[in-house]
Motif scaffolding. Structure first.
Motif, short mmCIF file in Angstrom:
data_model
loop_
_atom_site.label_atom_id
_atom_site.label_comp_id
_atom_site.label_asym_id
_atom_site.label_seq_id
_atom_site.Cartn_x
_atom_site.Cartn_y
_atom_site.Cartn_z
N GLN A 210 0.81 -1.06 -0.18
CA GLN A 210 -0.12 0.12 0.02
C GLN A 210 0.88 1.17 -0.20
O GLN A 210 0.35 2.32 -0.10
N LEU B 188 -5.22 8.93 6.81
CA LEU B 188 -6.19 8.29 5.99
C LEU B 188 -5.45 7.73 4.64
O LEU B 188 -5.52 8.54 3.50
N VAL B 189 -4.91 6.66 4.83
CA VAL B 189 -4.12 6.04 3.78
C VAL B 189 -4.42 4.56 3.67
O VAL B 189 -4.85 3.77 4.41
N GLY B 190 -4.03 3.86 2.53
CA GLY B 190 -3.92 2.46 2.36
C GLY B 190 -3.26 1.90 3.32
O GLY B 190 -2.17 2.12 3.78
N ARG C 174 -11.13 0.73 4.78
CA ARG C 174 -12.02 0.12 3.75
C ARG C 174 -12.58 -1.07 4.46
O ARG C 174 -13.80 -1.62 4.07
N LEU D 172 -6.78 9.18 1.12
CA LEU D 172 -8.30 8.46 0.82
C LEU D 172 -9.38 9.15 1.49
O LEU D 172 -10.38 8.67 1.43
N GLU D 173 -9.14 10.32 1.82
CA GLU D 173 -10.38 11.06 2.48
C GLU D 173 -11.63 11.09 1.67
O GLU D 173 -12.67 10.89 1.98
N GLU E 281 -12.34 9.57 -0.93
CA GLU E 281 -13.12 8.01 -1.40
C GLU E 281 -13.84 7.63 -0.19
O GLU E 281 -14.58 7.08 -0.45
N LEU E 282 -13.40 7.76 1.09
CA LEU E 282 -14.03 7.25 2.20
C LEU E 282 -15.06 7.94 2.49
O LEU E 282 -16.37 7.47 2.97
#
Length: 385
Positions: free
Chosen positions: A124, A207-209, A214, A240-241, A243-244
């Motif tokens: 990731q 907020l990262v992979g 998820r 990822l903010e 996307e989340l």
């Protein structure tokens, strides 16, 4: 007459990052009559903690890295180590590990320490294959390695065949009392719009992979469908903010999920929470988990890196397999249903962190390590022909 031992800490920059705050704790709490501190930043840019290092009494220098790798800094760094009679060079992250290790070797620095916070880079993370190709060989540059978990220590011994005497485990430590702020509970809940009877599940971090977010959102959706008084708070920022937020909208939980963005008031946010969840699959020794347990919050964490060294399942918290939505749902449901169990886990977790993961314990372990390595060096000098 006693003399001070010059120690050089090498960092990328003076950002407000966990490693830099760890170094500040060392400088503030180690005996300044026995140690002289030098903190060198590789990058030309300063950072919010530069003045804090200066105020601590350390010698602070920006080396002014002009290229991406920083190879041009090896010679001036080696000269600095030689000219200031540095006895200990201590690094924590990859670029300082490489440049500091090479420069310290060239300057014949007697003690070179590298602290490893993670076993490796994961899929990731950007350029993970290339970074791993460099990460593991750097284990051979220092004269001593510190690992933040026993798991990483055993990997270094078993897979890299590094002698056990050259590897020590020192767990990260935090200021316990800083994170226990029950007085902040009501003001923060009011400011975030939480009703008194709502139960708040909280995640803090980037907020990262790899952080398991998820996995968290679908698990939260299932929990919220059963318990209408439950809310989710995600504190932090990162790529990822957006996307989340879309994912929360698609799952129908956006109205009951609070994304706080980047916050500096983590103790207060934890005070506003009822339980903590860390579904991450890429941890070394997660400071966010230590902070939540210090705040006396019952915690659920994915089994990753050093989390089993922090949580004993069912005693000081709950452990779940990384990426397993249903296991996470079951653990969260157990805590939501049983307030007495939540209280027991919270109290035992806080006691455990206070006993084993306090900043004072971490400082003592570093002090003992520095002393033992210096004594070992002196003994080697004495027996030389």
């Amino acid at each position: 007459m006693t003399t001070t031992t010059p120690i050089l800490y090498l960092v990328n920059e003076f950002a407000d990052a966990s490693v830099n705050n760890l170094l500040l704790s060392l400088i503030h709490k180690l005996d300044s009559t026995r140690f002289e501190f030098h903190v060198l930043g590789l990058k030309a840019s300063g950072g919010p903690l530069e003045s804090a290092f200066e105020e601590s009494g350390a010698h602070v220098v920006r080396l002014g890295m002009r290229d991406r790798l920083g190879i041009g800094l090896v010679k001036p760094l080696s000269r600095y180590i030689h000219d200031h009679h540095i006895q200990i060079v201590h690094t924590h992250v990859l670029r300082p590990d490489v440049l500091g290790g090479i420069a310290a070797r060239l300057a014949h620095c007697p003690i070179i320490i590298s602290t490893k916070h993670n076993p490796s880079y994961t899929r990731q993370q950007p350029n993970w294959l290339l970074r791993n190709a460099v990460y593991w060989p750097t284990m051979y540059l220092p004269t001593h390695i510190v690992t933040v978990t026993e798991l990483i220590r055993q990997q270094a011994i078993n897979h890299l065949h590094i002698h056990p005497n050259r590897v020590s485990t020192i767990h990260n430590g935090i200021e316990i009392e800083r994170f226990y702020r029950p007085d902040a509970r009501k003001p923060l809940r009011d400011s975030l719009g939480f009703a008194p009877d709502e139960l708040v599940m909280t995640f803090t971090g980037r907020l990262v992979g790899g952080k398991g977010l998820r996995t968290l959102l679908p698990a939260a959706q299932q929990v919220m469908s059963q318990y209408h008084h439950v809310r989710l708070m995600i504190a932090g920022d990162g790529p990822l903010e957006a996307e989340l937020k879309r994912m929360a909208q698609d799952l129908g939980i956006a109205g009951r999920t609070v994304f706080t963005g980047f916050r500096t008031d983590i103790p207060q946010l934890l005070a506003a929470s009822d339980l903590f969840v860390l579904p991450s699959g890429i941890e070394g020794l997660p400071l966010a988990l230590l902070e939540a347990m210090a705040a006396r919050k019952p915690s659920v964490a994915a089994i990753s890196g050093g989390t089993p060294e922090v949580i004993t399942d069912g005693e000081t918290g709950l452990l779940v397999p990384a990426g397993d939505v249903q296991s996470l749902v079951m653990s969260l449901t157990t805590l939501i249903q049983d307030s007495a169990f939540r209280q027991r886990l919270a109290e035992r977790g806080q006691q455990h962190v206070r006993a084993h993961f306090s900043v004072d314990h971490m400082i003592t372990e570093h002090d003992l390590l520095y002393q033992s390595l210096a004594q070992r060096r002196d003994q080697q000098i004495l027996v030389m022909p």
